[in-house]
Design a protein around this motif. Sequence first.
Motif, PDB file in Angstrom:
ATOM      1  N   ALA A 118       0.603  -1.184   0.199  1.00 57.02           N
ATOM      2  CA  ALA A 118       0.488  -0.103   0.358  1.00 57.02           C
ATOM      3  C   ALA A 118       0.746   1.027  -0.223  1.00 57.02           C
ATOM      4  CB  ALA A 118      -0.544  -0.335   1.341  1.00 57.02           C
ATOM      5  N   ASP A 119       2.059   1.514   0.931  1.00 55.76           N
ATOM      6  CA  ASP A 119       2.660   2.397   1.054  1.00 55.76           C
ATOM      7  C   ASP A 119       3.237   2.697  -0.206  1.00 55.76           C
ATOM      8  OD1 ASP A 119       2.018   2.882   3.554  1.00 55.76           O
ATOM      9  OD2 ASP A 119       4.078   1.489   4.103  1.00 55.76           O
ATOM     10  N   LEU A 120       3.628   1.442  -1.522  1.00 60.66           N
ATOM     11  CA  LEU A 120       4.238   2.046  -2.538  1.00 60.66           C
ATOM     12  C   LEU A 120       3.103   2.593  -3.517  1.00 60.66           C
ATOM     13  CD1 LEU A 120       6.439   1.577  -4.503  1.00 60.66           C
ATOM     14  CD2 LEU A 120       5.879  -1.234  -4.756  1.00 60.66           C
ATOM     15  N   PHE A 121       2.328   1.920  -3.312  1.00 61.47           N
ATOM     16  CA  PHE A 121       1.165   2.645  -4.567  1.00 61.47           C
ATOM     17  C   PHE A 121       1.382   3.777  -4.448  1.00 61.47           C
ATOM     18  CE2 PHE A 121      -0.115  -2.418  -4.528  1.00 61.47           C
ATOM     19  CZ  PHE A 121       0.861  -2.620  -5.434  1.00 61.47           C
ATOM     20  N   ASP A 122       0.916   3.681  -2.659  1.00 63.45           N
ATOM     21  CA  ASP A 122       0.511   5.661  -2.725  1.00 63.45           C
ATOM     22  C   ASP A 122       1.867   6.453  -2.560  1.00 63.45           C
ATOM     23  OD1 ASP A 122      -1.926   4.732  -1.503  1.00 63.45           O
ATOM     24  OD2 ASP A 122      -1.201   4.250   0.235  1.00 63.45           O
ATOM     25  N   ALA A 123       2.657   5.365  -2.681  1.00 58.46           N
ATOM     26  CA  ALA A 123       3.615   6.564  -3.273  1.00 58.46           C
ATOM     27  C   ALA A 123       4.421   6.769  -4.605  1.00 58.46           C
ATOM     28  CB  ALA A 123       5.439   5.831  -2.206  1.00 58.46           C
ATOM     29  N   LEU A 124       3.677   6.043  -5.208  1.00 59.64           N
ATOM     30  CA  LEU A 124       4.286   6.239  -6.972  1.00 59.64           C
ATOM     31  C   LEU A 124       2.803   6.893  -7.648  1.00 59.64           C
ATOM     32  CD1 LEU A 124       4.594   2.139  -8.023  1.00 59.64           C
ATOM     33  CD2 LEU A 124       6.452   4.944  -7.599  1.00 59.64           C
ATOM     34  N   ARG A 125       1.687   6.446  -6.614  1.00 58.33           N
ATOM     35  CA  ARG A 125       0.637   7.560  -7.150  1.00 58.33           C
ATOM     36  C   ARG A 125       0.852   9.120  -6.833  1.00 58.33           C
ATOM     37  NH1 ARG A 125      -3.064   3.313  -6.333  1.00 58.33           N
ATOM     38  NH2 ARG A 125      -2.786   3.243  -4.113  1.00 58.33           N
ATOM     39  N   ALA A 126       1.948   9.501  -5.435  1.00 62.37           N
ATOM     40  CA  ALA A 126       1.989  10.862  -5.347  1.00 62.37           C
ATOM     41  C   ALA A 126       2.673  11.424  -6.178  1.00 62.37           C
ATOM     42  CB  ALA A 126       2.249  10.407  -3.545  1.00 62.37           C
ATOM     43  N   GLY A 127       3.721  10.963  -6.978  1.00 62.99           N
ATOM     44  CA  GLY A 127       4.610  11.460  -8.231  1.00 62.99           C
ATOM     45  C   GLY A 127       6.450  11.137  -7.460  1.00 62.99           C
ATOM     46  N   ALA A 128       5.949  10.208  -6.965  1.00 65.74           N
ATOM     47  CA  ALA A 128       7.193   9.194  -6.342  1.00 65.74           C
ATOM     48  C   ALA A 128       8.107   8.647  -7.501  1.00 65.74           C
ATOM     49  CB  ALA A 128       7.547   8.816  -5.429  1.00 65.74           C
TER      50      ALA A 128
END
Length: 246
Positions: A118-128
């Motif tokens: 979940a942290d990985l997906f949220d980070a990528l969605r945020a623009g990481a």
Amino acid sequence: MPKKRHPDLASSAVRASMVAVNAVPPVGIDRLRVLVADDHDLYRRGMQVVLGQEDDLEVVGEGRNGAEAVDLAVELVPDVVLMDVRMPVLTGIQACGRIKDLVPSAKILMLTMSDEEADLFDALRAGASGYLLKDEPAEAVIDGIRAVHAGHSMIPPQMAAMLVTEFGRLSRKAKERERGPKLTDREIEVLRLVARGAANKEIAKTLFISENTVKNHIRNILDKLQMHSRVAAAMYAMRTNLLDQD
């Protein structure tokens, strides 16, 4: 450029007071400006030491929480932000989204102890642009900084498997969802190449267009999809089966 051998970051921090970081880069070398955001003093100090030993890297600021990271990013306009996921005031993921809105040129590399998908997906969605675990060797972080600045994505192999699983789940549901914004034929060609990991130079060569034109297409694609990063756009291409429509 030959790689230097680095001790682990904690050991580097303990010896930080004995290490002089050269603030003046050698003639002819433009350093990448790096902002480090982490709520652990020892980790920030260790990163300062490790990155300071690289001729092409320079730590220009340190943030102790997500809010400080946003403020410093706006003030310093770094090339790359190293960001912890779990921080007070604003989480690293919240700060990531705000930085990409305010300083879109900054590349963000998330550093964390969390291997939760979940942290990985949220980070990528945020623009990481990348996501590395803190138990990676220092060389991996250094390589990651250079890679995301060059327009590449950095995800550990063990976490890439999570993305593949998620892509499969999303693709099964894609037909049930309304199709996304209308992209031009050229934008779809560019997006397919982005999803396959091609850099701007390679895309330009493949499509016989300039790199500036590629950048304009990618900017338009991200605007239409309301996304912040190439990685998020690539995920969209995969879950909507664009790669299967060649």
